[in-house]
Design an enzyme around this catalytic site. Structure first.
Site, PDB file in Angstrom:
ATOM      1  N   GLU A  64      32.399  30.498 188.839  1.00  8.98           N
ATOM      2  CA  GLU A  64      32.347  30.499 190.304  1.00  8.98           C
ATOM      3  C   GLU A  64      31.713  31.809 190.792  1.00  8.98           C
ATOM      4  OE1 GLU A  64      32.077  29.204 192.958  1.00  8.98           O
ATOM      5  OE2 GLU A  64      33.943  28.737 194.005  1.00  8.98           O
ATOM      6  N   ASP A  65      31.087  31.745 191.940  1.00 11.42           N
ATOM      7  CA  ASP A  65      30.450  32.960 192.457  1.00 11.42           C
ATOM      8  C   ASP A  65      31.476  33.978 192.939  1.00 11.42           C
ATOM      9  OD1 ASP A  65      31.204  31.428 194.664  1.00 11.42           O
ATOM     10  OD2 ASP A  65      29.258  31.477 195.653  1.00 11.42           O
ATOM     11  N   ASP A  80      37.891  34.042 196.605  1.00 10.25           N
ATOM     12  CA  ASP A  80      38.206  34.597 197.918  1.00 10.25           C
ATOM     13  C   ASP A  80      39.656  34.216 198.262  1.00 10.25           C
ATOM     14  OD1 ASP A  80      37.625  35.837 200.397  1.00 10.25           O
ATOM     15  OD2 ASP A  80      36.907  33.980 201.274  1.00 10.25           O
ATOM     16  N   PHE A 128      31.904  40.266 203.853  1.00 10.52           N
ATOM     17  CA  PHE A 128      31.149  39.051 203.576  1.00 10.52           C
ATOM     18  C   PHE A 128      29.848  39.431 202.867  1.00 10.52           C
ATOM     19  CE2 PHE A 128      28.525  35.344 204.208  1.00 10.52           C
ATOM     20  CZ  PHE A 128      29.425  34.322 203.959  1.00 10.52           C
ATOM     21  N   ARG A 132      20.377  33.328 199.109  1.00 13.74           N
ATOM     22  CA  ARG A 132      20.787  33.125 197.719  1.00 13.74           C
ATOM     23  C   ARG A 132      19.828  33.806 196.750  1.00 13.74           C
ATOM     24  NH1 ARG A 132      24.848  29.204 197.707  1.00 13.74           N
ATOM     25  NH2 ARG A 132      24.609  27.490 199.160  1.00 13.74           N
TER      26      ARG A 132
HETATM   27  P1  IMP Z   1      37.798  30.352 198.451  1.00 16.88           P
HETATM   28  O1  IMP Z   1      38.097  28.893 198.334  1.00 16.88           O
HETATM   29  O2  IMP Z   1      38.252  30.914 199.760  1.00 16.88           O
HETATM   30  O3  IMP Z   1      38.257  31.187 197.278  1.00 16.88           O
HETATM   31  O4  IMP Z   1      36.255  30.496 198.602  1.00 16.88           O
HETATM   32  C1  IMP Z   1      35.379  30.248 197.643  1.00 16.88           C
HETATM   33  C2  IMP Z   1      34.023  29.917 198.211  1.00 16.88           C
HETATM   34  O5  IMP Z   1      33.819  30.467 199.514  1.00 16.88           O
HETATM   35  C3  IMP Z   1      32.973  30.543 197.343  1.00 16.88           C
HETATM   36  O6  IMP Z   1      32.576  29.671 196.353  1.00 16.88           O
HETATM   37  C4  IMP Z   1      31.863  30.833 198.312  1.00 16.88           C
HETATM   38  O7  IMP Z   1      30.995  29.730 198.393  1.00 16.88           O
HETATM   39  C5  IMP Z   1      32.545  31.039 199.649  1.00 16.88           C
HETATM   40  N1  IMP Z   1      32.687  32.478 199.964  1.00 16.88           N
HETATM   41  C6  IMP Z   1      33.802  33.213 199.992  1.00 16.88           C
HETATM   42  N2  IMP Z   1      33.559  34.491 200.312  1.00 16.88           N
HETATM   43  C7  IMP Z   1      32.216  34.565 200.484  1.00 16.88           C
HETATM   44  C8  IMP Z   1      31.325  35.651 200.805  1.00 16.88           C
HETATM   45  O8  IMP Z   1      31.696  36.822 200.995  1.00 16.88           O
HETATM   46  N3  IMP Z   1      30.012  35.316 200.882  1.00 16.88           N
HETATM   47  C9  IMP Z   1      29.537  34.062 200.668  1.00 16.88           C
HETATM   48  N4  IMP Z   1      30.329  33.033 200.359  1.00 16.88           N
HETATM   49  C10 IMP Z   1      31.654  33.283 200.267  1.00 16.88           C
HETATM   50 MG    MG Z   2      28.943  29.154 199.741  1.00  8.07          MG
END
Ligand code: IMP
Ligand code: MG
Length: 190
Positions: free
Chosen positions: A111-112, A115, A164, A177
């Site tokens: 995963e990237d 969060d 962010f 990207r």
């Molecule tokens: P989570 O479900 O809140 O953990 O979020 C995961 C997804 O939210 C990641 O796969 C990203 O696509 C997006 N995301 C969360 N934080 C960022 C950020 O700082 N920049 C860009 N995308 C983010």
């Molecule tokens: Mg995204």
């Protein structure tokens, strides 16, 4: 004949958006190689099945897998993203499932960014139901201060503050990207 010099087109921030480099490409490459070495050490003589979470993880996965010195295979899943907003809707929807069975495989979910943890908790739950031999999580970035779900990655590239970020696969409304560095994106509140 004199040729007009071609200007290299670079992705530029919209007038109101500002980019600030957080992680340089060279540092990312070094860290990704180190994570790949950890994975190689953890699965001696075995095959690892990398599952990339589309679309953000595709760049990380592409670099990571080329540094892993094991048998590998790849699959992808897609989940609903933030869309244009910087805030999660709190809902996770599966838009694309795997192409193949993962029973008995050493799965690494790639995963990237980790969060709130909602996305990875959801994916971990549905993947564990499919009986992989092992299931590990590799996240390029970790924002622990934002966590809602209790989940940690087994392999983390960088722990970052609550900002962010875009670049190296991460987007804002599908843009940025292609940046080689990971940058903080400042968007003024309207
Ligand atoms: P989570 O479900 O809140 O953990 O979020 C995961 C997804 O939210 C990641 O796969 C990203 O696509 C997006 N995301 C969360 N934080 C960022 C950020 O700082 N920049 C860009 N995308 C983010
Ligand atoms: Mg995204």
């Amino acid at each position: 004949m004199k040729r007009k010099q071609k200007r290299q087109k670079r992705p530029t921030a919209q007038k109101t958006e500002r980019l600030r480099v957080l992680l340089r490409h060279a540092a990312i490459q070094r860290r990704v190689a180190a994570v790949a070495r950890e994975i190689t050490r953890d699965f001696p003589g075995e095959r690892v099945h990398l599952i990339g979470v589309l679309k953000g993880a595709c760049i990380f996965l592409a670099d990571l897998i080329r540094e892993i010195d094991l048998d590998t295979s790849i699959d992808f899943m897609a989940v609903a993203s933030y869309g244009k907003s910087k805030e999660s809707s709190g809902q996770v929807r599966l838009n694309k499932d795997l192409d193949s069975n993962i029973a008995g495989l050493n799965v690494i979910l790639v995963e990237d960014i980790l969060d709130t943890g909602l996305t990875l908790s959801y994916l971990r739950r549905i993947l564990l139901e499919r009986n992989p031999k092992t299931l590990k999580i590799a996240a390029l970035l970790d924002k622990p201060s934002r966590r809602i779900q209790d989940i940690e990655a087994d392999y983390v590239g960088f722990t970052i503050p609550n900002e962010f970020v875009v670049g190296y696969g991460l987007d804002y409304g599908e843009r940025y990207r292609n940046l080689k560095d990971v940058c903080v994106l400042d968007v003024p509140i309207a």
